[in-house]
Design an enzyme around this catalytic site. Structure first.
Site, PDB file in Angstrom:
ATOM      1  N   GLU A 254       0.820  -1.207   0.000  1.00 42.13           N
ATOM      2  CA  GLU A 254       0.000   0.000   0.000  1.00 42.13           C
ATOM      3  C   GLU A 254       0.856   1.260   0.000  1.00 42.13           C
ATOM      4  OE1 GLU A 254      -2.998   0.277  -0.638  1.00 42.13           O
ATOM      5  OE2 GLU A 254      -3.688  -1.779  -0.462  1.00 42.13           O
TER       6      GLU A 254
ATOM      7  N   TYR B 284      -5.747   6.527   4.577  1.00 40.56           N
ATOM      8  CA  TYR B 284      -5.969   5.533   3.524  1.00 40.56           C
ATOM      9  C   TYR B 284      -5.241   4.223   3.848  1.00 40.56           C
ATOM     10  CZ  TYR B 284      -5.167   2.689  -0.448  1.00 40.56           C
ATOM     11  OH  TYR B 284      -5.073   1.583  -1.235  1.00 40.56           O
TER      12      TYR B 284
ATOM     13  N   ASP C 243      -9.152   5.763  -1.979  1.00 41.71           N
ATOM     14  CA  ASP C 243      -8.063   6.406  -2.711  1.00 41.71           C
ATOM     15  C   ASP C 243      -8.672   7.235  -3.844  1.00 41.71           C
ATOM     16  OD1 ASP C 243      -8.841   4.573  -4.595  1.00 41.71           O
ATOM     17  OD2 ASP C 243      -6.854   3.677  -4.881  1.00 41.71           O
TER      18      ASP C 243
END
Ligand code: SF4
Length: 294
Positions: free
Chosen positions: A37, A120, A138
């Protein structure tokens, strides 16, 4: 199926159309997902894949990375861009060892408290590693939800609490199903509901998309300007770091001076790298990747 929810349609599509990415494999684990990520922020999948595999080969656990020098993280980051992410990932690994006995925490607040882990990333790890019901928002998800639900051409340039709420409202109540829906929304936003050429003909929610139903009205808010790279301080920083990455020893200033002709911009870029902790100045006008305080 006309009475399907957006989440159900997205999951049904995702089950047969999702890209086979290694961090989505059930055995990937929270650390591998966290690394993916952070690497995927502002960086395409094709560039991340080899870097992610090399990173996890070398540092399969947070403890392995934490035991190494921060400069090695920057070296391994290579040309992924935005190298502060490497430093923050190293700090994050150190914090995971210190606070959580080397295991990536599953609690959202504990994730949010880690260095380099924003809203996020924390929600993505909670959803994809621990199958929690979290709105993972996102840029791609924001655009998908803005179009499908709000009927807008795009979501605007910044993430707002309303974006989180709008996505959360689409999630099923069962946590594992919600996590799957979050992954499906991300995939649709990335490869179907793209910014410039949404592929509505193959979209699983095409029959309930508000933007499509409204005739795809054009964008009427502020749009993002394309980012430039050539000639920027970012480019100069990348060139300077490349010299340091390729050298095991400290580098004299003269070797850095040859990478960029403009001395003012070069000094500004080098000063920025030092200020960001990505480069350590040493006596004798030498420079090196940070070695930490071990
Ligand atoms: S129908 Fe088109 S605009 Fe609507 S969500 Fe799907 S790809 Fe995006």
């Amino acid at each position: 199926m006309a009475d399907e929810t957006i989440a159900a349609a997205a999951i049904r599509w995702f089950d047969t159309n999702a890209r086979d990415l290694p961090w989505r494999h059930p055995e990937a684990g929270a650390w591998a997902i966290l690394v993916s990520e952070i690497m995927l922020q502002q960086t395409p999948v094709t560039r991340v894949l080899p870097a992610w595999e090399a990173w996890l080969d070398r540092w399969p656990t947070p403890g392995a990375l934490a035991a190494d020098e921060p400069g090695e993280a920057i070296r391994m980051w290579g040309r992924l861009g935005y190298p502060r992410r490497a430093l923050r990932l190293h700090e994050c690994a150190v914090a995971i060892v210190a606070r959580h006995d080397g295991r990536v925490p599953n609690d959202l607040d504990a994730l949010l408290a880690l260095p380099g882990v924003g809203s996020y990333t924390a929600r993505a790890v909670a959803a994809f590693a621990y199958h929690q019901r979290q709105a993972v928002v996102d840029t791609n998800v924001r655009r998908f939800v803005a179009r499908a639900v709000a009927g807008a051409a795009d979501a605007g340039p910044t993430t707002r609490p309303a974006d989180l709420d709008a996505t959360a409202a689409l999630l099923p109540s069962e946590p594992a199903v919600a996590a799957r829906a979050s992954a499906a929304f991300m995939e649709i936003g990335a490869i179907v509901c793209t910014a410039r050429a949404p592929r509505c003909a193959i979209c699983p929610v095409t029959d309930r998309c508000a933007w499509r139903a409204a005739g795809r009205p054009s964008l009427d808010g502020p749009s993002r300007r394309p980012q430039t790279y050539a000639g920027t301080d970012r480019q100069v920083r990348g060139l300077l770091l490349a010299v340091l990455r390729e050298s095991d020893a400290a580098v004299p200033r003269a070797r850095l001076d040859v990478v960029w002709a403009d001395p003012v911009q070069r000094d500004r870029a080098l000063g920025g790298l030092i200020e960001d902790g990505l480069v350590d100045p040493l006596p004798g006008n030498l420079f090196t990747l940070p070695r930490g305080d071990r």
